[in-house]
Motif scaffolding. Structure first.
Motif, PDB file in Angstrom:
ATOM      1  N   GLU A  12      -0.975  11.261   1.450  1.00 44.49           N
ATOM      2  CA  GLU A  12      -2.130  10.359   1.569  1.00 44.49           C
ATOM      3  C   GLU A  12      -2.200   9.390   0.403  1.00 44.49           C
ATOM      4  OE1 GLU A  12      -5.134  13.317   4.091  1.00 44.49           O
ATOM      5  OE2 GLU A  12      -5.236  13.219   1.892  1.00 44.49           O
ATOM      6  N   ARG A  13      -1.848   9.849  -0.784  1.00 37.27           N
ATOM      7  CA  ARG A  13      -1.836   8.941  -1.934  1.00 37.27           C
ATOM      8  C   ARG A  13      -0.788   7.849  -1.760  1.00 37.27           C
ATOM      9  NH1 ARG A  13      -2.264  13.866  -4.884  1.00 37.27           N
ATOM     10  NH2 ARG A  13      -0.016  13.776  -5.359  1.00 37.27           N
ATOM     11  N   GLU A  14       0.381   8.223  -1.250  1.00 29.86           N
ATOM     12  CA  GLU A  14       1.434   7.231  -1.028  1.00 29.86           C
ATOM     13  C   GLU A  14       1.022   6.219   0.037  1.00 29.86           C
ATOM     14  OE1 GLU A  14       4.777   9.580  -0.012  1.00 29.86           O
ATOM     15  OE2 GLU A  14       5.267  10.133  -2.096  1.00 29.86           O
ATOM     16  N   TRP A  21      -1.326  -2.123  -1.448  1.00 36.58           N
ATOM     17  CA  TRP A  21      -0.345  -3.173  -1.740  1.00 36.58           C
ATOM     18  C   TRP A  21      -0.449  -4.306  -0.712  1.00 36.58           C
ATOM     19  CZ3 TRP A  21       3.808  -4.736   1.374  1.00 36.58           C
ATOM     20  CH2 TRP A  21       4.698  -5.630   0.777  1.00 36.58           C
ATOM     21  N   LEU A  22      -0.567  -3.935   0.558  1.00 34.56           N
ATOM     22  CA  LEU A  22      -0.704  -4.927   1.619  1.00 34.56           C
ATOM     23  C   LEU A  22      -2.031  -5.678   1.507  1.00 34.56           C
ATOM     24  CD1 LEU A  22       0.281  -6.227   4.251  1.00 34.56           C
ATOM     25  CD2 LEU A  22      -0.777  -4.303   5.487  1.00 34.56           C
ATOM     26  N   LEU A  77      -1.290  -9.210  -9.426  1.00 33.30           N
ATOM     27  CA  LEU A  77      -1.047  -8.086 -10.332  1.00 33.30           C
ATOM     28  C   LEU A  77      -1.390  -6.764  -9.664  1.00 33.30           C
ATOM     29  CD1 LEU A  77      -0.386  -6.956 -13.170  1.00 33.30           C
ATOM     30  CD2 LEU A  77      -2.776  -7.401 -13.788  1.00 33.30           C
ATOM     31  N   GLY A  78      -2.489  -6.759  -8.908  1.00 26.42           N
ATOM     32  CA  GLY A  78      -2.903  -5.529  -8.234  1.00 26.42           C
ATOM     33  C   GLY A  78      -1.890  -5.038  -7.225  1.00 26.42           C
ATOM     34  N   ALA A  79      -1.204  -5.954  -6.555  1.00 33.88           N
ATOM     35  CA  ALA A  79      -0.176  -5.547  -5.585  1.00 33.88           C
ATOM     36  C   ALA A  79       0.955  -4.798  -6.277  1.00 33.88           C
ATOM     37  CB  ALA A  79       0.360  -6.784  -4.858  1.00 33.88           C
ATOM     38  N   GLN A  80       1.362  -5.272  -7.456  1.00 38.49           N
ATOM     39  CA  GLN A  80       2.430  -4.598  -8.192  1.00 38.49           C
ATOM     40  C   GLN A  80       1.975  -3.240  -8.714  1.00 38.49           C
ATOM     41  OE1 GLN A  80       5.633  -5.651  -8.473  1.00 38.49           O
ATOM     42  NE2 GLN A  80       6.002  -3.655  -9.402  1.00 38.49           N
ATOM     43  N   ILE A  81       0.730  -3.172  -9.186  1.00 39.26           N
ATOM     44  CA  ILE A  81       0.201  -1.890  -9.692  1.00 39.26           C
ATOM     45  C   ILE A  81       0.129  -0.866  -8.566  1.00 39.26           C
ATOM     46  CG2 ILE A  81      -1.843  -0.770 -10.636  1.00 39.26           C
ATOM     47  CD1 ILE A  81      -2.389  -3.268 -12.259  1.00 39.26           C
ATOM     48  N   LEU A  83       1.789  -0.746  -5.803  1.00 39.19           N
ATOM     49  CA  LEU A  83       3.120  -0.363  -5.345  1.00 39.19           C
ATOM     50  C   LEU A  83       3.714   0.714  -6.252  1.00 39.19           C
ATOM     51  CD1 LEU A  83       5.440  -0.905  -3.339  1.00 39.19           C
ATOM     52  CD2 LEU A  83       6.292  -2.625  -4.955  1.00 39.19           C
ATOM     53  N   ASP A  84       3.516   0.595  -7.551  1.00 41.81           N
ATOM     54  CA  ASP A  84       4.050   1.583  -8.490  1.00 41.81           C
ATOM     55  C   ASP A  84       3.230   2.863  -8.519  1.00 41.81           C
ATOM     56  OD1 ASP A  84       6.097  -0.081  -9.150  1.00 41.81           O
ATOM     57  OD2 ASP A  84       5.190  -0.845 -10.996  1.00 41.81           O
ATOM     58  N   CYS A  85       1.968   2.775  -8.099  1.00 41.37           N
ATOM     59  CA  CYS A  85       1.113   3.972  -8.120  1.00 41.37           C
ATOM     60  C   CYS A  85       1.513   4.992  -7.055  1.00 41.37           C
ATOM     61  CB  CYS A  85      -0.349   3.578  -7.928  1.00 41.37           C
ATOM     62  SG  CYS A  85      -1.108   2.869  -9.408  1.00 41.37           S
TER      63      CYS A  85
END
Length: 353
Positions: A12-14, A21-22, A77-81, A83-85
């Motif tokens: 669920e986190r993924e 990201w979307l 910036l939020g999209a990159q964060i 994606l890495d989260c």
């Protein structure tokens, strides 16, 4: 007790990270839309800026433009964060950045709401700006050879023709100003001289209107002079009857309300994204505390209740204020080289007798 507590599995986190990201990329597009709306509103206001007093109304499109640019940067910036989260190891790179990012996004979301509300509350300022601006434009209508005013005649004529209006409140406003330049007055005519002498300010006032007040929908010839006659005032239909102030006010009010509605929808979408980012941040931080990347973790909006959070922040601010307090007691003692404390008033300046 945590507010809005939700338990997330690793899957669920993924999925939440991928969804955010979307959504952040969609928010970049909505930020571009916000920027475009502000730019469009700015161009519309500047189109008739000459008949507005001051530039106070321009802060509305400027706010929308600035907010739109901020939306593009923050959500990129939020999209990159986000994606890495999705991965615990990559989240460590952003661990110290996520909380400031959430705070900045919260402030930005509040700015979007303020921009939307401003679109609905600017009508009073716009009305005052148009009232004074149109009055000045009509006063300087005749000054076609004066630098800085030579375009006002053209602007007023275009305004009255395009919006099918006349005067400030109505066509009778033209009776109060001299709209014919003195260059075109026959000073050898006794009628002209008598009209000038009859006015205290030596203005050539007449009960007539410029040609741009003539209605293009009227089949009879346009009557521009001697409009104060009771018979003509009741029966002629050759002039636009609506004042330009009301027409422009309705035009800009409708425009801003439509833009305000779009901005409110953008604000609701940004609030949704911010809530999701907050859940992801707290869920990933709790995973790090547990030490097991595959375990379930809790996410929340606030770790404590609203009252407890407010009281905690108040105490933090209060303690910060205490850190900067300076003891200004004039009787503070000074330590000597022998370790003996000497009152400040007994210390003499070196070299004094």
């Amino acid at each position: 007790m945590a507010v809005g507590k939700v338990t997330f599995t690793k899957t669920e986190r993924e999925k939440l990270a991928q969804l955010l990201w979307l959504l952040n990329w969609i928010s970049v597009l909505t930020g571009t839309l916000l920027f475009g709306l502000g730019l469009f509103l700015l161009m519309e206001i500047q189109k008739w800026q000459e008949v507005m007093s001051g530039r106070g109304v321009l802060y509305v499109p400027h706010m929308l433009i600035a907010t739109g640019m901020a939306a593009c940067c923050i959500n990129f910036l939020g999209a990159q964060i986000c994606l890495d989260c999705a991965d615990t190891n990559r989240f460590l790179r952003w661990k110290l950045v996520v909380m400031p990012y959430v705070a900045v996004t919260l402030f930005f979301t509040a700015c979007v709401l303020v921009g939307a509300l401003t679109c609905y509350s600017v009508r009073g300022q716009l009305d005052e700006a148009l009232l004074v601006g149109l009055r000045n434009a009509m006063t300087y209508y005749k000054d076609t050879d004066t630098p800085g005013r030579c375009d006002l005649k053209r602007t007023m004529d275009l305004l009255q023709i395009q919006f099918q209006c006349c005067g400030n409140t109505d066509y009778r406003d033209w009776f109060q100003v001299q709209w014919i330049s003195s260059r075109y007055l026959d000073m050898s005519s006794s009628a002209v001289l008598d009209r000038l002498r009859s006015n205290v300010e030596r203005k050539y006032l007449m009960d007539g209107v410029p040609f741009s007040c003539c209605s293009t929908l009227s089949s009879p010839p346009c009557i521009q002079t001697r409009l104060a006659s009771a018979h003509l005032n009741q029966n002629h239909q050759s002039l636009w009857r609506t004042g330009c102030r009301q027409v422009l006010l309705d035009h800009y009010t409708g425009l801003m309300r439509s833009i305000g509605l779009i901005v409110i929808l953008i604000w609701m979408f940004e609030l949704l994204v911010l809530t999701g980012v907050r859940y992801l941040q707290t869920a990933m931080e709790n995973v790090l505390r547990l030490g097991d990347p595959d375990s379930e973790s809790d996410g929340w909006i606030l770790e404590n209740s609203l009252a407890e959070t407010a009281w905690s922040n108040f105490n933090i601010i209060k303690n910060l204020g205490k850190c900067y307090q300076v003891d200004d007691d004039p009787n503070i003692n000074i330590q000597t080289t022998t370790g003996q404390e000497v009152p400040l008033q007994h210390v003499q300046v070196s070299g004094s007798r």
